[in-house]
Motif scaffolding. Structure first.
Motif, short mmCIF file in Angstrom:
data_model
loop_
_atom_site.label_atom_id
_atom_site.label_comp_id
_atom_site.label_asym_id
_atom_site.label_seq_id
_atom_site.Cartn_x
_atom_site.Cartn_y
_atom_site.Cartn_z
N UNK A 143 0.72 -1.24 0.01
CA UNK A 143 0.11 0.00 0.12
C UNK A 143 0.82 1.44 -0.02
N UNK A 144 2.02 1.16 0.46
CA UNK A 144 3.00 2.27 0.57
C UNK A 144 3.69 2.33 -0.70
N UNK A 145 3.63 1.46 -1.57
CA UNK A 145 4.19 1.51 -2.98
C UNK A 145 5.82 0.89 -2.57
N UNK A 146 6.09 0.15 -1.69
CA UNK A 146 7.44 -0.31 -1.32
C UNK A 146 7.47 -1.80 -1.49
N UNK A 147 7.42 -2.19 -2.73
CA UNK A 147 7.43 -3.77 -3.02
C UNK A 147 8.42 -4.59 -2.61
N UNK A 148 9.45 -4.01 -2.47
CA UNK A 148 10.61 -4.95 -1.96
C UNK A 148 10.68 -5.03 -0.45
N UNK A 149 10.28 -4.01 0.28
CA UNK A 149 9.76 -4.06 1.82
C UNK A 149 8.74 -5.43 1.79
N UNK A 150 7.79 -4.99 1.19
CA UNK A 150 6.59 -6.13 1.28
C UNK A 150 7.18 -7.55 0.94
N UNK A 151 7.91 -7.83 0.02
CA UNK A 151 8.31 -9.05 -0.28
C UNK A 151 9.17 -9.58 0.92
N UNK A 152 9.82 -8.62 1.59
CA UNK A 152 10.61 -9.10 2.63
C UNK A 152 9.81 -9.98 3.82
N UNK A 153 8.64 -9.31 3.96
CA UNK A 153 7.67 -9.82 5.19
C UNK A 153 6.99 -11.17 4.55
N UNK A 154 6.54 -10.98 3.23
CA UNK A 154 5.61 -12.02 2.39
C UNK A 154 6.51 -13.19 2.24
N UNK A 155 7.78 -13.17 1.68
CA UNK A 155 8.43 -14.41 1.75
C UNK A 155 8.76 -14.81 2.94
N UNK A 156 8.80 -14.07 3.94
CA UNK A 156 9.37 -15.01 5.52
C UNK A 156 7.93 -15.40 5.89
N UNK A 157 6.70 -14.92 5.37
CA UNK A 157 5.49 -15.51 5.88
C UNK A 157 5.32 -17.00 5.20
N UNK A 158 5.72 -16.82 3.90
CA UNK A 158 5.38 -18.14 2.87
C UNK A 158 6.38 -19.11 3.43
N UNK A 159 7.41 -18.81 4.11
CA UNK A 159 8.29 -19.94 4.35
C UNK A 159 7.80 -20.59 5.54
N UNK A 160 7.03 -19.96 6.37
CA UNK A 160 6.49 -20.89 7.35
C UNK A 160 4.84 -21.12 7.11
N UNK A 161 4.27 -20.64 6.02
CA UNK A 161 3.06 -20.91 5.65
C UNK A 161 2.66 -20.67 4.42
N UNK A 162 3.11 -21.77 3.66
CA UNK A 162 3.16 -21.56 2.11
C UNK A 162 1.63 -21.87 1.52
N UNK A 163 1.04 -22.39 2.53
CA UNK A 163 -0.53 -22.72 1.83
C UNK A 163 -1.47 -21.32 2.06
N UNK A 164 -0.65 -20.14 2.47
CA UNK A 164 -1.80 -18.95 2.73
C UNK A 164 -1.84 -18.41 1.52
N UNK A 165 -3.24 -18.28 0.68
CA UNK A 165 -3.42 -17.62 -0.51
C UNK A 165 -3.27 -16.40 -0.29
N UNK A 166 -3.66 -15.69 0.91
CA UNK A 166 -3.40 -14.33 0.89
C UNK A 166 -1.99 -13.74 0.81
N UNK A 167 -1.33 -14.57 1.56
CA UNK A 167 0.27 -14.30 1.31
C UNK A 167 0.56 -14.54 -0.24
N UNK A 168 0.10 -15.42 -0.78
CA UNK A 168 0.40 -15.79 -2.05
C UNK A 168 -0.04 -14.82 -3.01
N UNK A 169 -1.17 -14.27 -2.97
CA UNK A 169 -1.44 -12.94 -3.85
C UNK A 169 -0.99 -11.66 -3.56
N UNK A 170 -0.72 -11.62 -2.19
CA UNK A 170 0.04 -10.31 -1.97
C UNK A 170 1.38 -10.20 -2.41
N UNK A 171 2.12 -11.34 -2.50
CA UNK A 171 3.32 -11.45 -3.02
C UNK A 171 3.34 -11.26 -4.64
#
Length: 277
Positions: A143-171
């Motif tokens: 939402x802040x237009x900082x995709x690399x910052x977003x990817x840092x946390x989304x990829x961290x989340x997907x590492x422990x929860x790869x089945x979360x489609x919200x994390x998937x689509x947000x990445x």
């Protein structure tokens, strides 16, 4: 007009009134266990932080202290925190992102028809502490237009929860903001089928994934495939204004008409109610 239709964590704001109920729905511990483990104690503390952040998020942007607190929560996340998890005592835990009591009941009813339930094993609903924390931080970056910052946390989340489609689509949204459309599409297409027990966690996840695919396919000039993706999404989530507008955009593009306005970032709810052409 081509709205960007994700920022999925904003879908969680409607869950704030039900947080007390979700806390009450934490998985029951076996009667033979007298005291919670250190990991359970930590998760309970982290759950409180995340639920407070959700309440704050429903009122406006997160303040720096809340962001830091969420980052600290992520530091406590276990190596695996799936949406649907079988634990050693035979119980199955289904983790919800918040939601209403209706969502909770839906999860319990779905679980009641599962093989685990038919075999007499327990199924419990719990709050998705670490998945929600990663989603909120990732969505904030988008939402802040900082995709690399977003990817840092989304990829961290997907590492422990790869089945979360919200994390998937947000990445994928973060990748799209970087115009990495082919990479986002390949990421979407690599997702395995959703576990039926996870459907109440994010019931519109499959439709949102189809819309995300369609967005990337348009940007890649693959209009026929994009049209098919959006039509399939409407079969799952009828009357979605954003999907209908993208289909109108495809019709205009085929007719050689320029878009009326440049694309814009929209939340999931804004896209859903966006007036269709």
């Amino acid at each position: 007009m081509r709205p960007i239709i994700l920022a999925a964590a904003l879908l969680l704001t409607g869950a704030a009134p039900a947080l007390a109920a979700q806390t009450a729905a934490a998985p029951a511990r076996p009667a033979t266990v007298a005291q919670p483990t250190p990991a359970e104690k930590q998760e309970a503390q982290d759950r409180e932080v995340v639920q407070k952040a959700m309440l704050a998020f429903s009122r406006g942007p997160l303040d720096p202290a809340t962001v830091t607190a969420l980052q600290q929560v992520i530091a406590h996340a276990p190596a695996a925190w799936p949406l649907v998890q079988k634990v050693p005592d035979g119980q199955t835990i289904v983790r919800l992102n918040g939601g209403s009591m209706t969502d909770t009941l839906s999860a319990l009813l779905t679980a009641a028809g599962s093989p685990e339930a038919r075999e007499g094993k327990g199924v419990a609903v719990a709050f998705n502490t670490y998945g929600v924390a990663a989603l909120m931080l990732g969505s904030r970056g988008v939402s802040l237009g900082q995709p690399q910052e977003a990817l840092t946390w989304l990829e961290r989340g997907l590492a422990f929860q790869p089945d979360n489609l919200m994390l998937v689509t947000e990445k994928g949204m973060a990748l799209a903001l970087q115009r990495r459309f082919a990479e986002a599409l390949a990421f979407y297409d690599a997702q395995p089928p959703q576990d039926p027990l996870a459907r109440p966690v994010d019931p519109n996840g499959p439709a949102r994934l189809l819309r995300a695919r369609g967005y990337c396919l348009i940007e890649l000039g693959r209009l026929d495939e994009a049209e098919a993706a959006y039509k399939a999404s409407l079969e799952l989530e009828p009357d979605h204004g954003g999907a209908k507008n993208e289909l109108a955009y495809i019709r205009d593009a085929r007719a050689g008409k320029p878009p009326q306005q440049p694309g814009q970032l929209m939340t999931g709810e804004e896209a859903k109610t966006y007036p269709a052409k």
